[in-house]
Design a protein around this motif. Structure first.
Motif, PDB file in Angstrom:
ATOM      1  N   GLY A 192      24.568 -22.705  24.520  1.00 51.58           N
ATOM      2  CA  GLY A 192      23.174 -23.114  24.319  1.00 51.58           C
ATOM      3  C   GLY A 192      22.118 -22.147  24.787  1.00 51.58           C
ATOM      4  N   LYS A 193      22.420 -20.853  24.791  1.00 45.87           N
ATOM      5  CA  LYS A 193      21.443 -19.902  25.319  1.00 45.87           C
ATOM      6  C   LYS A 193      20.156 -19.897  24.494  1.00 45.87           C
ATOM      7  N   LYS A 194      20.291 -20.003  23.176  1.00 45.71           N
ATOM      8  CA  LYS A 194      19.092 -20.007  22.343  1.00 45.71           C
ATOM      9  C   LYS A 194      18.307 -21.293  22.528  1.00 45.71           C
ATOM     10  N   LEU A 195      18.999 -22.408  22.687  1.00 46.05           N
ATOM     11  CA  LEU A 195      18.325 -23.678  22.920  1.00 46.05           C
ATOM     12  C   LEU A 195      17.440 -23.614  24.158  1.00 46.05           C
ATOM     13  N   LEU A 196      17.894 -22.893  25.168  1.00 44.32           N
ATOM     14  CA  LEU A 196      17.130 -22.786  26.413  1.00 44.32           C
ATOM     15  C   LEU A 196      15.822 -22.024  26.238  1.00 44.32           C
ATOM     16  N   THR A 197      15.721 -21.204  25.188  1.00 48.35           N
ATOM     17  CA  THR A 197      14.517 -20.403  24.973  1.00 48.35           C
ATOM     18  C   THR A 197      13.497 -21.094  24.077  1.00 48.35           C
ATOM     19  N   THR A 198      13.869 -22.174  23.414  1.00 47.96           N
ATOM     20  CA  THR A 198      12.970 -22.798  22.450  1.00 47.96           C
ATOM     21  C   THR A 198      11.746 -23.407  23.130  1.00 47.96           C
ATOM     22  N   GLY A 199      10.642 -23.358  22.408  1.00 43.68           N
ATOM     23  CA  GLY A 199       9.403 -23.924  22.954  1.00 43.68           C
ATOM     24  C   GLY A 199       8.988 -23.272  24.251  1.00 43.68           C
ATOM     25  N   ASN A 200       9.209 -21.953  24.361  1.00 41.42           N
ATOM     26  CA  ASN A 200       8.897 -21.234  25.603  1.00 41.42           C
ATOM     27  C   ASN A 200       9.578 -21.876  26.804  1.00 41.42           C
ATOM     28  N   GLY A 201      10.819 -22.316  26.590  1.00 37.94           N
ATOM     29  CA  GLY A 201      11.595 -22.913  27.666  1.00 37.94           C
ATOM     30  C   GLY A 201      11.352 -24.392  27.869  1.00 37.94           C
ATOM     31  N   ARG A 202      10.474 -24.982  27.034  1.00 35.50           N
ATOM     32  CA  ARG A 202      10.171 -26.418  27.165  1.00 35.50           C
ATOM     33  C   ARG A 202      10.898 -27.255  26.117  1.00 35.50           C
ATOM     34  N   CYS A 203      11.372 -26.605  25.038  1.00 37.24           N
ATOM     35  CA  CYS A 203      12.183 -27.232  23.995  1.00 37.24           C
ATOM     36  C   CYS A 203      11.436 -28.310  23.215  1.00 37.24           C
ATOM     37  N   ASN A 204      10.719 -27.860  22.183  1.00 38.85           N
ATOM     38  CA  ASN A 204      10.109 -28.779  21.219  1.00 38.85           C
ATOM     39  C   ASN A 204      11.237 -29.282  20.319  1.00 38.85           C
ATOM     40  N   LEU A 205      11.872 -30.401  20.720  1.00 37.31           N
ATOM     41  CA  LEU A 205      13.158 -30.752  20.116  1.00 37.31           C
ATOM     42  C   LEU A 205      13.082 -31.448  18.770  1.00 37.31           C
ATOM     43  N   THR A 206      11.904 -31.916  18.366  1.00 29.40           N
ATOM     44  CA  THR A 206      11.747 -32.431  17.009  1.00 29.40           C
ATOM     45  C   THR A 206      10.270 -32.589  16.704  1.00 29.40           C
ATOM     46  N   ASN A 207       9.987 -32.990  15.465  1.00 28.82           N
ATOM     47  CA  ASN A 207       8.626 -33.292  15.047  1.00 28.82           C
ATOM     48  C   ASN A 207       8.683 -34.597  14.267  1.00 28.82           C
ATOM     49  N   LEU A 208       7.853 -35.559  14.638  1.00 28.08           N
ATOM     50  CA  LEU A 208       7.934 -36.887  14.048  1.00 28.08           C
ATOM     51  C   LEU A 208       7.615 -36.906  12.556  1.00 28.08           C
ATOM     52  N   SER A 209       7.007 -35.844  12.035  1.00 32.78           N
ATOM     53  CA  SER A 209       6.691 -35.807  10.604  1.00 32.78           C
ATOM     54  C   SER A 209       7.839 -35.254   9.767  1.00 32.78           C
TER      55      SER A 209
END
Length: 406
Positions: A36-53
């Motif tokens: 999960g190294k790439k997952l850790l970098t998403t959203g500047n480390g905050r992880c925008n894990l989905t979008n309700l739209s």
């Protein structure tokens, strides 16, 4: 049922958990030392894990975007959030539909996934770079440098070529191609762009609101995005640029000339602003063009605008000069020559064509028992959690169906 998942990223871990929950024996192989190294970098480390739209508003791109939209509807954001809640992750909505872990840390998302994988008795094996997948009777033989793993079914979750430091090297595309799949080459997307023009060094790092349009060759169709622009020593960056970058990169790959038109006054017409300028000039203001412009734009951007407009900087401000400056600011044109490449890209365009998988299951139409997920597939979305939702959806569908729970 023995299942091998290749790749311990977002979609791979989701697929492994769902396959194990369906009763299969699951082994995850990953070439990196940690998952999960790439997952850790998403959203500047905050992880925008989905979008309700996602699944409601068409956002996905690729050669068959309609297929991608339909796939996401099979496991939409609401079900994604229910899944993460069930494994102990609390989430919060921010900025109108963007969902983050309440902790504000991407590590929380990864930790929950790994705990659930362990609870489901998924075998996680690292430093296992897959070199080949071969048919072996009714099943498969997955080969690494030092071992062979027999499998009844295989889930390819290898990612693209974006951010290779996290383990994404595009090898999944070669594995899929060797098994007979048609693929579109990976190209950088959600990436900063390089320009031909030499920009003032004072601009480097300056952020400004802007409306950016991208056009290719003489085509009149223009793609447009409003948002933050960041000037750099090599060209342009920022969210607005990222959203348009996949179209610019694909056009360059097709041999077209790409132009970026930048409006640095996205929220006010030049005519309206000139009315205010004239009022100031008719009052007691006695400064220069440069000084008046500093009241409108960041100070570091002013030398660039003055040089581009060809207006004297130190002369007393006048209506004609300010008109030229504001017109220039509303129509900056730059020639795009390339991107910052895979190293700086958040995701890629290209991948295995969606027409070659069953959208309900993620199973290959060509190779029964082979499933594919995530960035390996020819679908990509804009910034804002859409690409992770794609990972969760495709991972969920592949895992459920590969594990036999249909």
């Amino acid at each position: 049922m023995e299942i091998v998942v290749i790749g311990a990223g977002a979609s791979g871990l989701m697929a492994a958990i769902q396959a194990a929950a369906s009763g299969a024996r699951v082994t995850v192989l990953d070439g990196m030392e940690k998952p999960g190294k790439k997952l850790l970098t998403t959203g500047n480390g905050r992880c925008n894990l989905t979008n309700l739209s996602a699944g409601h508003t068409p956002v996905y791109r690729g050669r068959n975007p309609g297929l991608a939209e339909g796939i996401v509807k099979a496991f939409p954001p609401g079900e994604t959030l229910a899944f993460f809640e069930s494994i102990g992750l609390f989430c919060t909505e921010r900025d109108g539909g963007l969902v983050y872990p309440r902790s504000g840390q991407a590590a929380s998302v990864l930790d929950c996934l790994l705990r659930e994988a362990v609870r489901r008795r998924v075998r996680l094996k690292y430093r296992q770079k897959v070199s080949d997948i071969r048919r072996d009777g009714q099943g498969f033989l997955v080969e690494t440098e030092d071992w062979r793993y027999p499998a009844d079914r295989v889930i390819l979750s290898c990612g693209s070529k974006a951010a290779p430091v996290t383990g994404s090297d595009g090898s999944g595309l070669a594995l899929a191609g060797k098994l007979g799949h048609k693929t579109a080459p990976f190209l950088p997307a959600l990436v900063a762009l390089k320009t031909k023009e030499t920009l003032s060094h004072t601009l480097d790092g300056v952020r400004m609101p802007a409306r950016i349009s991208i056009s290719a060759s003489s085509e009149e169709t223009v793609l447009q995005e409003a948002g933050e622009l960041q000037w750099t020593g090599y060209g342009i960056s920022g969210i607005a640029v990222f959203q348009l970058s996949r179209f610019a990169v694909n056009a360059l790959e097709a041999g077209k000339q790409v132009t970026a038109r930048i409006d640095l006054l996205p929220d006010i017409p030049v005519r309206s602003l000139m009315g205010s300028v004239e009022k100031i000039l008719n009052g007691s203001f006695s400064g220069t063009n440069e000084e008046l412009l500093e009241g409108i734009f960041p100070k570091k951007a002013v030398p660039f605008l003055i040089r581009t407009a060809g207006v004297p900087a130190k002369k007393p401000a006048d209506t004609n000069a300010m008109g030229r400056l504001l017109e220039t600011a509303s129509n900056v044109r730059l020639t795009v020559t390339g991107s910052k490449g895979f190293e700086a890209a958040q995701c890629c365009s290209g991948g295995v064509l969606l027409t070659e998988i069953f959208p309900r299951t993620m199973e290959s139409r060509l190779v029964p028992g082979l499933y594919m997920t995530g960035e390996l597939l020819d679908a990509d979305g804009p910034c804002g959690g859409y690409n992770l939702q794609w990972a969760w959806t495709t991972g969920f569908l592949a895992g459920k169906h590969a594990g036999g729970n249909v």
